[in-house]
Design a protein around this motif. Structure first.
Motif, PDB file in Angstrom:
ATOM      1  N   UNK A 158      44.970  48.310  43.388  1.00  0.00           N
ATOM      2  CA  UNK A 158      44.813  48.181  44.801  1.00  0.00           C
ATOM      3  C   UNK A 158      44.303  49.487  45.307  1.00  0.00           C
ATOM      4  N   UNK A 165      38.955  52.137  46.529  1.00  0.00           N
ATOM      5  CA  UNK A 165      37.846  52.978  46.489  1.00  0.00           C
ATOM      6  C   UNK A 165      36.629  52.451  46.233  1.00  0.00           C
ATOM      7  N   UNK A 207      35.426  49.858  47.433  1.00  0.00           N
ATOM      8  CA  UNK A 207      34.848  49.339  49.063  1.00  0.00           C
ATOM      9  C   UNK A 207      34.710  50.556  49.743  1.00  0.00           C
ATOM     10  N   UNK A 241      36.386  52.749  51.188  1.00  0.00           N
ATOM     11  CA  UNK A 241      37.529  52.978  52.235  1.00  0.00           C
ATOM     12  C   UNK A 241      38.186  54.564  52.135  1.00  0.00           C
ATOM     13  N   UNK A 286      52.280  47.818  52.154  1.00  0.00           N
ATOM     14  CA  UNK A 286      52.690  47.083  51.184  1.00  0.00           C
ATOM     15  C   UNK A 286      53.838  47.809  50.838  1.00  0.00           C
ATOM     16  N   UNK A 305      33.488  50.269  34.438  1.00  0.00           N
ATOM     17  CA  UNK A 305      34.197  51.183  35.345  1.00  0.00           C
ATOM     18  C   UNK A 305      33.847  52.654  35.535  1.00  0.00           C
ATOM     19  N   UNK A 319      30.937  52.230  37.964  1.00  0.00           N
ATOM     20  CA  UNK A 319      31.385  52.169  39.527  1.00  0.00           C
ATOM     21  C   UNK A 319      32.430  53.497  39.625  1.00  0.00           C
ATOM     22  N   UNK A 320      32.114  54.492  38.977  1.00  0.00           N
ATOM     23  CA  UNK A 320      32.951  55.890  38.894  1.00  0.00           C
ATOM     24  C   UNK A 320      34.660  55.582  39.043  1.00  0.00           C
ATOM     25  N   UNK A 321      34.961  54.750  38.374  1.00  0.00           N
ATOM     26  CA  UNK A 321      36.539  54.505  38.399  1.00  0.00           C
ATOM     27  C   UNK A 321      37.024  55.388  37.248  1.00  0.00           C
ATOM     28  N   UNK A 343      31.912  45.933  43.325  1.00  0.00           N
ATOM     29  CA  UNK A 343      32.819  45.657  42.041  1.00  0.00           C
ATOM     30  C   UNK A 343      33.745  44.512  42.203  1.00  0.00           C
ATOM     31  N   UNK A 375      37.094  42.693  40.482  1.00  0.00           N
ATOM     32  CA  UNK A 375      37.804  42.976  39.526  1.00  0.00           C
ATOM     33  C   UNK A 375      38.554  41.540  38.879  1.00  0.00           C
ATOM     34  N   UNK A 425      42.445  41.810  43.032  1.00  0.00           N
ATOM     35  CA  UNK A 425      43.130  42.727  43.759  1.00  0.00           C
ATOM     36  C   UNK A 425      42.725  42.570  45.246  1.00  0.00           C
ATOM     37  N   UNK A 426      42.885  41.317  45.616  1.00  0.00           N
ATOM     38  CA  UNK A 426      42.846  40.968  47.140  1.00  0.00           C
ATOM     39  C   UNK A 426      44.081  42.021  47.802  1.00  0.00           C
ATOM     40  N   UNK A 427      43.888  42.420  49.044  1.00  0.00           N
ATOM     41  CA  UNK A 427      44.996  43.037  49.760  1.00  0.00           C
ATOM     42  C   UNK A 427      45.853  41.962  50.108  1.00  0.00           C
ATOM     43  N   UNK A 428      47.262  41.914  49.748  1.00  0.00           N
ATOM     44  CA  UNK A 428      48.102  40.701  49.896  1.00  0.00           C
ATOM     45  C   UNK A 428      48.605  40.795  51.120  1.00  0.00           C
ATOM     46  N   UNK A 473      36.756  46.466  55.016  1.00  0.00           N
ATOM     47  CA  UNK A 473      35.902  47.550  54.460  1.00  0.00           C
ATOM     48  C   UNK A 473      34.814  47.790  55.203  1.00  0.00           C
ATOM     49  N   UNK A 526      48.169  35.015  48.894  1.00  0.00           N
ATOM     50  CA  UNK A 526      49.148  34.390  47.668  1.00  0.00           C
ATOM     51  C   UNK A 526      48.993  32.966  47.734  1.00  0.00           C
ATOM     52  N   UNK A 584      34.397  39.585  49.666  1.00  0.00           N
ATOM     53  CA  UNK A 584      34.641  40.888  49.997  1.00  0.00           C
ATOM     54  C   UNK A 584      34.026  41.897  49.327  1.00  0.00           C
ATOM     55  N   UNK A 585      33.569  41.906  48.197  1.00  0.00           N
ATOM     56  CA  UNK A 585      32.586  42.903  47.373  1.00  0.00           C
ATOM     57  C   UNK A 585      31.148  42.765  48.168  1.00  0.00           C
ATOM     58  N   UNK A 641      30.030  44.820  51.624  1.00  0.00           N
ATOM     59  CA  UNK A 641      29.495  46.006  51.891  1.00  0.00           C
ATOM     60  C   UNK A 641      28.209  46.317  51.472  1.00  0.00           C
TER      61      UNK A 641
END
Lengths: 215, 229
Positions: free
Chosen positions: A113, A118, A120, A122, A135, B45, B48-50, B66, B68, B72-75, B86, B126, B140-141, B144
Motif C-alpha cells: 500500500x 509511491x 503513483x 502521491x 485504513x 523494483x 521503479x526506485x522501490x 507500475x 503490482x 494493491x488497489x486502495x481498499x 493519483x 473487495x 490506475x497505473x 498518471x
C-alpha cells in the motif's frame, strides 16, 4: 426519594467535568499517539519514542497525575488548574497506549500500500492522510474504543488532586450522610451509562464502515 | 528509453542481481522471463526506485507506471476513486483546477469503458474478481500517463481466457507509444506479447532474444529454463 434525587443530581453535576477530561485527554492522546506511531514507523527517534512509551506504561497513572499537578509547578513555576493538569496527564498517558495501537495497525497494512502510493507519485503527507491512516483507523477501531473506555474509568483518579468528578462527588455525599451504598451505586450507574454510550457509538461507526465496503 | 549498466543488488548476503546490463528501446514490449527467485521482480523494483541498487547505473528516460502482482488497489476507495486519486498530484501546477479535474474524470471514465468495467466505477475493490481487479490496477497505473509501464507477473492467478484479454489490453496500451517491461514466468504468455525477451538466471542475463527472429521462441527459451533449474 427526595434525598435520592438530590444526591443523583449532585453527583451527576460531575458528568460535564468527566466528559471534559475524557474529551481533552483523548484528543491529546490521539494527536500525540499518531505522531509517535508515525515517528516510530519511519524509524525517526525510535529510541526516544520507545523510552517514552515504556516509561508511561511502566509507571502508575496516579503517579503521573500527581507529578504533573504537584511537582511541575514547583520545578518550573507554571500553575495549573485541576482540569488542565488532568487533561495533560490523561492525554500523555493515553498517547502511549494509542501509539502502540496505531503502530500495530500501521505494521499490519501490506507494505504494497505504501509502495503503490509511491509509484503513483502521491506525496508523503497525502499518503498518510488519505491512503494509510483511513485504513489503519478502520482496522484498529475496536482497540481505540477500548482505550476510550479505559480512559473514562481512569478519569476517576482525578479525585486525588481534588477534581469534582462523579467519583469524588459520591464520596462527599457518602461522608456527609454516613452511607456509602447509594452514592456509590449512583456513581457506578453514571459511569456504566457512559461506557454503554461509547460502545454504542463505536459499534455504529464500525457498522457504517462495513456497510460502505459490503453494500 | 531505459539504460541499465552493471546493476547489482544483494539482500542479506544473497545476490539477487549480479551485473545486469541492458537497454530498452522506446515503444517496445520487453519481456523479462526466468524462474522464481531469478531477480525479475527486483529488477523491476529497481527501475521503479522501490529498491536502491547496491551499485551500477540506471537511467530512465521518462515517467514510470507500475502494476503490482497483487494489484494493491486502495481498499477504502471505490474503483473510480482509485483511478482519480493519483491524478490530483499529476498537474498540480495547472492553473485551471476545475478544468483538469473534469479532464481526469473524463479520462477515467473512458479508461473504464475501454476495459469494459465502467459499471464497476462505484464499487469497492473487495467485491471485484481477480481479472477485474487487474484491469482496475492497470487503469490506475495508466492514469498518471507513464512513458514506461512496468508490469510484475500480470497473469498470475488468471485463467486462460482472462490471460488472452490481458494480452490484448497490454498490446493496446503499447499501441499508443508506451514502452512496456513485463516480468513473468509464463513463457507462452511472454512470447505472445513481447518483441524481445530476456531470460534471467540467478541474477544474470542468460539469453536475450528477438521474438520475431526466432521460429519457436517459447520452445527455445524452455530449453534454457530447463538448463537453469
Amino acid at each position: 426519594m427526595e434525598k435520592f434525587l438530590a444526591n443523583s443530581i449532585y453527583i451527576g453535576r460531575g458528568l460535564g467535568f468527566v466528559l471534559q477530561l475524557l474529551g481533552g485527554g483523548f484528543l491529546i492522546g490521539i494527536i500525540v499517539g499518531l505522531l509517535l506511531s508515525i515517528f516510530r514507523y519511519r524509524k525517526a527517534s525510535v529510541f526516544l519514542v520507545e523510552r517514552f512509551v515504556s516509561v508511561i506504561r511502566g509507571t502508575p497513572l496516579i503517579l503521573q497525575l500527581s507529578f504533573i499537578y504537584f511537582s511541575i509547578p514547583g520545578i518550573c513555576g507554571i500553575k495549573m488548574g485541576v482540569l488542565s493538569a488532568g487533561i495533560i496527564a490523561f492525554g500523555i498517558n493515553s498517547s502511549a497506549y494509542v501509539s502502540e495501537i496505531l503502530r500495530s495497525g500501521i505494521e499490519s497494512l501490506p507494505k504494497g500500500q505504501f509502495e503503490a502510493a509511491q509509484t503513483l507519485g502521491i506525496p508523503k503527507y497525502y499518503m498518510w492522510k488519505d491512503i494509510i491512516l483511513p485504513q489503519v483507523i478502520t482496522n484498529v477501531l475496536p482497540a481505540l474504543v477500548n482505550e476510550i473506555i479505559a480512559l473514562l474509568k481512569e478519569t476517576a483518579l482525578i479525585a486525588i488532586i481534588g477534581g469534582m468528578d462523579i467519583m469524588r462527588r459520591s464520596q462527599i455525599i457518602a461522608a456527609e450522610q454516613f452511607e456509602y451504598f447509594t452514592p456509590l451505586c449512583i456513581a457506578g450507574v453514571y459511569y456504566y451509562f457512559l461506557v454503554l454510550l461509547i460502545e454504542l457509538v463505536g459499534k455504529k461507526i464500525e457498522k457504517k464502515q462495513s456497510d460502505v465496503k459490503n453494500p | 528509453m531505459l539504460k541499465i549498466h552493471n546493476l547489482h543488488k544483494t539482500f542479506k548476503s544473497t545476490k539477487i542481481l549480479d551485473g545486469i546490463s541492458l537497454e530498452v528501446e522506446k515503444s517496445r514490449i520487453f519481456g523479462l522471463a526466468g524462474p522464481s527467485g531469478s531477480g525479475k521482480s527486483t529488477l523491476l523494483r529497481c527501475i521503479q526506485q522501490l529498491e536502491v541498487p547496491d551499485c551500477g547505473f540506471l537511467e530512465c528516460g521518462g515517467k514510470t507506471g507500475f502494476m503490482f502482482q497483487d494489484f494493491q488497489l486502495f481498499p477504502h476507495m471505490t474503483v473510480l476513486e482509485n483511478l482519480l486519486y493519483a491524478t490530483k498530484f499529476v498537474d498540480k501546477k495547472s492553473n485551471d483546477k476545475k478544468e483538469s479535474k473534469k479532464n481526469h474524470m473524463h479520462l477515467a471514465q473512458n479508461m473504464l469503458k475501454k476495459l469494459s468495467i465502467e459499471e464497476k466505477a462505484g464499487i469497492y475493490p473487495r467485491s471485484l474478481s481477480g481479472g477485474q481487479k487487474q484491469r482496475v490496477a492497470l487503469a490506475r497505473s495508466l492514469m498518471i500517463d507513464p512513458d514506461i509501464f512496468l508490469c510484475d507477473e500480470p497473469t498470475s492467478g488468471l485463467d486462460v481466457a482472462t490471460i488472452q484479454d490481458v494480452v490484448q489490453l497490454l498490446k493496446s496500451v503499447n499501441e499508443v507509444g508506451v514502452t512496456m517491461i513485463i516480468a513473468s514466468h509464463d513463457l507462452d504468455f511472454l512470447t505472445k506479447i513481447s518483441d524481445r525477451i530476456v531470460l534471467l538466471k540467478e541474477g544474470r542475463i542468460a539469453v536475450d532474444i528477438d521474438v520475431r527472429q526466432q521460429p519457436d521462441p517459447a520452445a527455445y527459451l524452455k530449453r534454457f529454463y530447463a538448463a537453469s533449474s
